[in-house]
Design a protein around this motif. Structure first.
Motif, PDB file in Angstrom:
ATOM      1  N   ALA A 169      59.013  -7.444  19.924  1.00 51.61           N
ATOM      2  CA  ALA A 169      58.102  -8.375  20.643  1.00 51.61           C
ATOM      3  C   ALA A 169      56.830  -8.649  19.993  1.00 51.61           C
ATOM      4  O   ALA A 169      56.577  -9.992  20.089  1.00 51.61           O
ATOM      5  CB  ALA A 169      57.879  -7.490  21.793  1.00 51.61           C
ATOM      6  N   PRO A 170      55.989  -7.921  19.274  1.00 52.83           N
ATOM      7  CA  PRO A 170      54.973  -8.531  18.796  1.00 52.83           C
ATOM      8  C   PRO A 170      55.252  -9.588  17.462  1.00 52.83           C
ATOM      9  O   PRO A 170      54.470 -10.517  17.642  1.00 52.83           O
ATOM     10  CB  PRO A 170      54.065  -7.312  18.067  1.00 52.83           C
ATOM     11  N   LEU A 171      56.201  -9.479  16.842  1.00 52.51           N
ATOM     12  CA  LEU A 171      56.592 -10.291  15.918  1.00 52.51           C
ATOM     13  C   LEU A 171      56.946 -11.695  16.538  1.00 52.51           C
ATOM     14  O   LEU A 171      56.520 -12.753  16.248  1.00 52.51           O
ATOM     15  CB  LEU A 171      57.480 -10.017  14.767  1.00 52.51           C
ATOM     16  N   ALA A 172      57.837 -11.670  17.459  1.00 52.26           N
ATOM     17  CA  ALA A 172      58.283 -12.731  18.126  1.00 52.26           C
ATOM     18  C   ALA A 172      57.179 -13.560  18.978  1.00 52.26           C
ATOM     19  O   ALA A 172      57.330 -14.696  19.037  1.00 52.26           O
ATOM     20  CB  ALA A 172      59.474 -12.067  19.217  1.00 52.26           C
ATOM     21  N   ALA A 173      56.374 -12.470  19.645  1.00 49.35           N
ATOM     22  CA  ALA A 173      55.294 -13.266  20.172  1.00 49.35           C
ATOM     23  C   ALA A 173      54.284 -14.179  19.393  1.00 49.35           C
ATOM     24  O   ALA A 173      53.899 -15.374  19.716  1.00 49.35           O
ATOM     25  CB  ALA A 173      54.461 -12.251  21.231  1.00 49.35           C
ATOM     26  N   ASN A 174      53.937 -13.602  18.390  1.00 51.96           N
ATOM     27  CA  ASN A 174      53.145 -14.323  17.412  1.00 51.96           C
ATOM     28  C   ASN A 174      53.963 -15.496  16.901  1.00 51.96           C
ATOM     29  O   ASN A 174      53.249 -16.635  16.828  1.00 51.96           O
ATOM     30  CB  ASN A 174      52.952 -13.410  16.080  1.00 51.96           C
ATOM     31  N   LEU A 175      55.127 -15.278  16.406  1.00 52.03           N
ATOM     32  CA  LEU A 175      56.098 -16.782  16.165  1.00 52.03           C
ATOM     33  C   LEU A 175      56.193 -17.529  17.206  1.00 52.03           C
ATOM     34  O   LEU A 175      55.979 -18.921  16.774  1.00 52.03           O
ATOM     35  CB  LEU A 175      57.179 -16.202  15.578  1.00 52.03           C
ATOM     36  N   LEU A 176      56.354 -17.211  18.177  1.00 51.83           N
ATOM     37  CA  LEU A 176      56.316 -18.011  19.494  1.00 51.83           C
ATOM     38  C   LEU A 176      55.046 -18.648  19.870  1.00 51.83           C
ATOM     39  O   LEU A 176      54.946 -20.181  20.017  1.00 51.83           O
ATOM     40  CB  LEU A 176      57.007 -17.384  20.893  1.00 51.83           C
ATOM     41  N   ILE A 177      54.035 -18.115  19.813  1.00 55.29           N
ATOM     42  CA  ILE A 177      52.785 -18.826  19.943  1.00 55.29           C
ATOM     43  C   ILE A 177      52.431 -20.038  18.804  1.00 55.29           C
ATOM     44  O   ILE A 177      52.009 -21.093  19.138  1.00 55.29           O
ATOM     45  CB  ILE A 177      51.426 -17.779  19.913  1.00 55.29           C
ATOM     46  N   ALA A 178      52.615 -19.519  17.591  1.00 55.34           N
ATOM     47  CA  ALA A 178      52.532 -20.383  16.568  1.00 55.34           C
ATOM     48  C   ALA A 178      53.486 -21.696  16.563  1.00 55.34           C
ATOM     49  O   ALA A 178      52.987 -22.832  16.146  1.00 55.34           O
ATOM     50  CB  ALA A 178      52.800 -19.596  14.961  1.00 55.34           C
ATOM     51  N   LYS A 179      54.628 -21.504  17.003  1.00 52.93           N
ATOM     52  CA  LYS A 179      55.637 -22.692  17.097  1.00 52.93           C
ATOM     53  C   LYS A 179      55.406 -23.528  18.238  1.00 52.93           C
ATOM     54  O   LYS A 179      55.526 -24.660  18.024  1.00 52.93           O
ATOM     55  CB  LYS A 179      57.152 -22.071  17.133  1.00 52.93           C
ATOM     56  N   THR A 180      54.990 -22.932  19.427  1.00 52.04           N
ATOM     57  CA  THR A 180      54.766 -23.790  20.732  1.00 52.04           C
ATOM     58  C   THR A 180      53.125 -24.173  20.765  1.00 52.04           C
ATOM     59  O   THR A 180      52.669 -25.192  21.468  1.00 52.04           O
ATOM     60  CB  THR A 180      55.001 -23.235  22.037  1.00 52.04           C
ATOM     61  N   GLY A 181      52.102 -23.347  20.159  1.00 51.83           N
ATOM     62  CA  GLY A 181      50.761 -23.588  20.597  1.00 51.83           C
ATOM     63  C   GLY A 181      50.395 -23.112  21.942  1.00 51.83           C
ATOM     64  O   GLY A 181      49.233 -23.622  22.241  1.00 51.83           O
ATOM     65  N   TRP A 182      51.166 -22.341  22.363  1.00 52.50           N
ATOM     66  CA  TRP A 182      50.943 -22.029  23.926  1.00 52.50           C
ATOM     67  C   TRP A 182      50.647 -20.768  23.809  1.00 52.50           C
ATOM     68  O   TRP A 182      51.411 -19.848  23.636  1.00 52.50           O
ATOM     69  CB  TRP A 182      52.111 -22.466  24.765  1.00 52.50           C
ATOM     70  N   MET A 183      49.425 -20.261  24.089  1.00 46.77           N
ATOM     71  CA  MET A 183      49.012 -19.048  24.331  1.00 46.77           C
ATOM     72  C   MET A 183      49.903 -17.934  25.386  1.00 46.77           C
ATOM     73  O   MET A 183      49.840 -16.856  25.156  1.00 46.77           O
ATOM     74  CB  MET A 183      47.452 -18.794  24.400  1.00 46.77           C
ATOM     75  N   GLU A 184      50.119 -18.574  26.178  1.00 46.88           N
ATOM     76  CA  GLU A 184      50.860 -17.891  27.325  1.00 46.88           C
ATOM     77  C   GLU A 184      52.206 -17.560  26.990  1.00 46.88           C
ATOM     78  O   GLU A 184      53.073 -17.101  27.753  1.00 46.88           O
ATOM     79  CB  GLU A 184      50.830 -18.686  28.726  1.00 46.88           C
ATOM     80  N   ALA A 185      52.813 -18.048  25.985  1.00 45.55           N
ATOM     81  CA  ALA A 185      54.385 -17.988  25.504  1.00 45.55           C
ATOM     82  C   ALA A 185      54.687 -16.692  25.649  1.00 45.55           C
ATOM     83  O   ALA A 185      56.054 -16.312  25.953  1.00 45.55           O
ATOM     84  CB  ALA A 185      54.538 -18.626  24.234  1.00 45.55           C
ATOM     85  N   PRO A 186      54.126 -15.538  25.485  1.00 50.30           N
ATOM     86  CA  PRO A 186      54.696 -14.300  25.429  1.00 50.30           C
ATOM     87  C   PRO A 186      55.199 -13.960  26.558  1.00 50.30           C
ATOM     88  O   PRO A 186      55.925 -13.145  27.013  1.00 50.30           O
ATOM     89  CB  PRO A 186      53.780 -13.257  24.949  1.00 50.30           C
ATOM     90  N   ALA A 187      54.695 -14.443  28.010  1.00 54.07           N
ATOM     91  CA  ALA A 187      55.145 -14.466  29.347  1.00 54.07           C
ATOM     92  C   ALA A 187      56.537 -14.577  29.474  1.00 54.07           C
ATOM     93  O   ALA A 187      57.367 -14.062  30.254  1.00 54.07           O
ATOM     94  CB  ALA A 187      54.329 -15.112  30.148  1.00 54.07           C
ATOM     95  N   VAL A 188      57.072 -15.301  28.883  1.00 58.93           N
ATOM     96  CA  VAL A 188      58.768 -15.851  28.694  1.00 58.93           C
ATOM     97  C   VAL A 188      59.393 -14.724  28.317  1.00 58.93           C
ATOM     98  O   VAL A 188      60.466 -14.480  28.867  1.00 58.93           O
ATOM     99  CB  VAL A 188      58.843 -17.279  27.921  1.00 58.93           C
ATOM    100  N   LEU A 189      59.028 -13.837  27.200  1.00 59.63           N
ATOM    101  CA  LEU A 189      59.983 -12.761  26.637  1.00 59.63           C
ATOM    102  C   LEU A 189      59.952 -11.580  27.663  1.00 59.63           C
ATOM    103  O   LEU A 189      60.990 -11.312  27.780  1.00 59.63           O
ATOM    104  CB  LEU A 189      59.013 -12.286  25.384  1.00 59.63           C
TER     105      LEU A 189
END
Length: 443
Positions: free
Chosen positions: A384-404
């Protein structure tokens, strides 16, 4: 109790049960402490072991090592679970602690990249893999002991195990808070992050000494010749359904802890929250989660646990966007949001372990719990921490971890409909010996 060296009064079974639950609670505590300490100091670990010229950021590489360590846990769970079902809970539960403790101590004294070059991150990864492999038997062993020791209130006993888990988390948060208030950033970079791993190693060594005093569980001792000779084969043949259900249920707990506890400090610092404010909020979160979890665990002994868990899945799905949107936009007090998160997380954290243990008979319980929980946590909490970091970097959306977190909650909600209570170690001898009831449920 043959072979027991229990150094306490044994006038009543209740005294023995209390001591056993207390000692076995160190299993989850050791595991959680190491995980949380790594999350708190992920940035410092990244700077210590990876060069700034690496292709990815040092914190992302740090979380990658963290994730790989978690991926070793299912293998460790299979290994120690098989031994625990084949040869007994006590010996396996003791020796997993000593190996994990030594690995943690070695991380604490490992020279950095500036001293050893490329060998430093390689050895860090090797130690994390060893650590992850060994702790694969830690929390499952504690859960099995709790369920097979407490006949009347297995849910509350599991709650005590996870209360100890959160006390370890609180200790880790306390160390972080003290360091943030007393050390400079440069001092934390140099030695501060190592203090936590030294403490984790000492906890592991003490846990090993205490576990040597444990008796074998009554349920396992009574199984006698009826014990499975090939527990892993039986598990994979007859209990694939419960393994999947347990794995998905564990994923919600893993995502909640991996994102809100391990990943959140680094995420909040990117949003310019002060490190001290983060430490205070997470400390309050752990205290509230610990207390609420005990209450929920006790409720699970009165009401059907699967319904309580299902409620937690719904609340988690609804709360995930609230948590990330409000904090990313600085629209709420950090402490209040983390207290709310604790209440929501308590529903799943306080019930999932006992629900999973009750899916398996005693002959394959250690293997079943270890495989289900470690697969679930490895694919969620570790990644989760790695996926959240990559998801934020890919989308530029800081709220992206909510999706996970919301996705994990929805999957857990679906899995809750497969949580039919089929086996409890002390209650159904025939189920313990053959597993027919659980097989019938899945088939």
């Amino acid at each position: 109790m043959t072979g027991s060296t229990l150094p306490i009064r044994t006038e009543t079974g209740r005294d023995r049960q209390r001591w056993t639950i207390l000692v076995t609670s160190t299993g989850g505590a050791l595991e959680t402490f190491d995980v949380v300490i790594y999350g708190f100091f992920a940035q410092e670990i990244g700077r210590a072991f990876f060069p700034a010229s690496a292709g990815l950021s040092t914190v992302t590489l740090s979380f990658a090592v963290f994730a790989l360590g978690f991926l070793a846990r299912p293998l460790g769970g299979i290994f120690f679970g098989h031994l625990g079902d084949r040869y007994g809970r006590r010996r396996v539960f003791a020796w997993s602690a000593i190996i994990a403790a030594v690995s943690t101590l070695l991380i604490a004294i490992l020279p950095s990249y500036s001293t050893w070059g490329a060998a430093a991150p390689f050895l860090l990864l090797a130690l994390r893999l060893t650590q992850g492999f060994c702790v694969g038997g830690e929390l499952p062993g504690a859960i099995v002991y709790a369920v097979e020791t407490a006949r009347m209130k297995p849910g509350f006993s599991c709650g005590i195990v996870f209360f100890a888990v959160n006390m370890a988390l609180l200790l880790a948060a306390g160390i972080n808070l003290v360091e943030q208030r007393t050390l400079t950033p440069e001092q934390i970079d140099m030695v501060g992050w190592r203090i936590g791993f030294l403490a984790g190693g000492v906890i592991g060594l003490l846990s090993f000494l205490l576990r040597r005093t444990l008796p074998e569980t009554d349920a396992y001792a009574r199984a006698g010749v009826a014990r499975e000779q090939k527990p892993l084969s039986v598990l994979l043949r007859d209990y694939r359904g419960p393994v999947v259900v347990g794995m998905v249920a564990s994923m919600l707990v893993g995502l909640s802890n991996g994102l809100l506890v391990t990943h959140a400090p680094a995420w909040l610092r990117l949003l310019h929250y002060a490190p001290q404010r983060i430490a205070v909020a997470q400390t309050l979160h752990v205290v509230a989660l610990s207390l609420c979890m005990l209450l929920i665990a006790r409720i699970g002994d009165v009401l059907p646990r699967r319904y309580v868990f299902r409620t937690g899945a719904v609340l988690s799905a609804l709360f995930a966007p609230v948590f990330y949107l409000t904090l990313a936009r600085h629209q709420a007090d950090l402490r209040v949001v983390f207290l709310m998160a604790a209440v929501v997380a308590a529903f799943a954290n306080g019930t999932f372990a006992c629900v999973i243990a009750e899916l398996f008979p005693v002959g394959v319980r250690y293997s079943g719990v270890a495989l289900a929980i470690n697969l679930g946590l490895a694919t969620s909490m570790g990644v989760a921490p790695l996926a959240a970091n990559l998801l934020i970097a890919k989308t530029g959306w800081m709220e992206a971890p909510a999706v996970l977190l919301a996705l994990g909650a929805l999957l857990a909600f679906a899995a809750s409909f497969g949580m039919t209570r089929s086996c409890v170690g002390e209650e159904t001898a025939q189920c313990d010996q053959t597993g027919d009831a659980a097989s019938a449920v899945i088939k």
